[in-house]
Design a protein around this motif. Sequence first.
Motif, PDB file in Angstrom:
ATOM      1  N   GLY A 118      26.617  18.232  -3.217  1.00 31.99           N
ATOM      2  CA  GLY A 118      25.661  18.439  -2.597  1.00 31.99           C
ATOM      3  C   GLY A 118      24.865  17.439  -1.712  1.00 31.99           C
ATOM      4  N   TRP A 143      23.505  21.500  -3.733  1.00 31.83           N
ATOM      5  CA  TRP A 143      24.009  22.476  -3.133  1.00 31.83           C
ATOM      6  C   TRP A 143      23.838  23.854  -4.036  1.00 31.83           C
ATOM      7  CZ3 TRP A 143      28.211  25.590  -4.966  1.00 31.83           C
ATOM      8  CH2 TRP A 143      28.824  26.364  -4.167  1.00 31.83           C
ATOM      9  N   GLY A 160      20.774  23.217  -8.115  1.00 31.18           N
ATOM     10  CA  GLY A 160      21.912  22.702  -6.934  1.00 31.18           C
ATOM     11  C   GLY A 160      22.789  21.690  -7.735  1.00 31.18           C
TER      12      GLY A 160
END
Length: 592
Positions: A118, A143, A160
């Motif tokens: 991420g 992410w 994420g």
Amino acid sequence: MKRTAARTLLLSLLMSAYLCSLAMGQAGAQGQWKTLPYLMPINPVHMALMNNGKVLIVSGSGFVSTNTSYEAAVWDPRTGTITRQPLGWDMFCNGMVVLPDGRVFINGGNLRYDPFLGEVRSSAYDPTTGQFTDLANMAHGRWYPTVTTLGDGSVMTFSGLSEVGATNTAVEIYTVGSGWSQEYQSGWTPPLYPRMHLLPNGNVFVSGPAPVTMIFNTTTKTWSVVAPTNYSGMRTYGSSVLLPLSPVDGYKPRVMIFGGGDPATVSTEIIDLSAASPQWQFGPPMSQPRIEMNATILPNGKVLALGGSRNDEDATTASLNADLYNPETNTFSSAGANAFPRLYHSNALLLPDATVLVVGGNPQRGTYEQRMEIYSPAYLFSADSSLATRPTITGVPGAIGYGGAFQVQAPDAANIASVVLMRPGAPTHAFDMDQRLVKLSYTAGSGVLNVTAPPNGNTAPPGYYMLFILNSAGVPSIASFVQLSAFTADFSLSATPASRTVLPGGSTSYTATVTPGTGFTESVSFSVSGLPSGATATFNPTSVNGSGPTTMNVTTSLTTPLGAYQLTITGYSGGLVHSATVTLIVGLPALP
């Protein structure tokens, strides 16, 4: 021979007339689907409707691991044009909402493929300038995060994958003008892209896709368990909607979840979060199972459920039937069928003309569905399937304040049955992070509607909304955009001189002046963008109360490149943001 040909032609004409009549007849009951005559040139992984009526599309690397030409685009529904532009980093698989000032907030993204890592970065797209500007970095990467606009206009991000590939279990909150908060550890591991909704009490509800649902208390920054869903599995890539809020029942919050799972389920569930002990109840089933689906709220309060498939990323099991959920009757009806499978990375988005854009579908890396479809709901047609006569809005204030009264100019005011605010959508990965419908109280006068705005930001977070009026037949107007804010008073910002010239290593200054509107007494803070490399800027004073000037001092370095640079000075006050531009020329002054 001629007689046979004539019979064949007549039969063909009669069949065509019958099929056309059948399609038109269905339009009045189910709506109408059409495919646009042009293609989507980039993979439409993320979308957001902006207050200029255009749609921002963010693709990033577009689910192609070798692609480093990161892209976004802007689609103008009125002209049919799609304008592409490069991105400075990979915003693929971000979280996206629209800030109170109208800029699109992009949170996180893709640092690396396989395994996915991420990004710590965030950015904002300004629909006025058409440019992305990077913002402060988060503490850790994300992410597949979900972002939710809170009642004060700040933005909460959660979940994420981090920059090392672990699930980010902390909440962070972004505020325009001051950046990110500290991290608030959750103490539990959320699913990726959790389905999150701001409730009218100011807290945030996580409805899935996991079977255990949770609430985040935005005051204490703590979590609590609400209730398990009846469907015991993960509703993977199912969808979730906060059903319309209404002053009639005190803005009772009800959340509905749809489909998901692999193989997918047809089931839906609804929870009333105003109950003393909220529990999930099964709703009516959809006509087909759906994973990678979309659920879009319409101006009449119904929810369009469409797309997806029975088996994940399998077009042979695509669910092409579209379903229309009516919250008042707790039933589904048919909304016809779309033409193309809409699977992973597909999106649906309500447009200002009350139609729905349906795009994308990307089950395999390197290819995606380029064809674009528009759904025109049945409310745009009369019973005989001719086009319905739409009510019109001829005047509306650009800004409205919480709990305040405002007027909507409407020639057919006496025939209006509903006035609603709809927050423009921002869908990705089977969930719209920003859509919201709030019904408004109103009375009708001669050619005017006297309307009361929502009571606070928890009911309707500050920002831009589409205002629709619907007549007694349920036909919606074309939307007018209004900005909802806690501040009914406003300010303007100007800057002088228009241009300054300095040698590399030199300094210069500009004056930015805050001019208050009626009743404006708030503090305004400042920032500047567009500085060349090696240049810095400071403001003195750093903020202005109510009215007055600030001096922006700009210092260049010996390495600052020669050239002319447009500097954007921005003033912030709560949800209000205004800008003024000046030019900095680095080089020799012009000869007299």
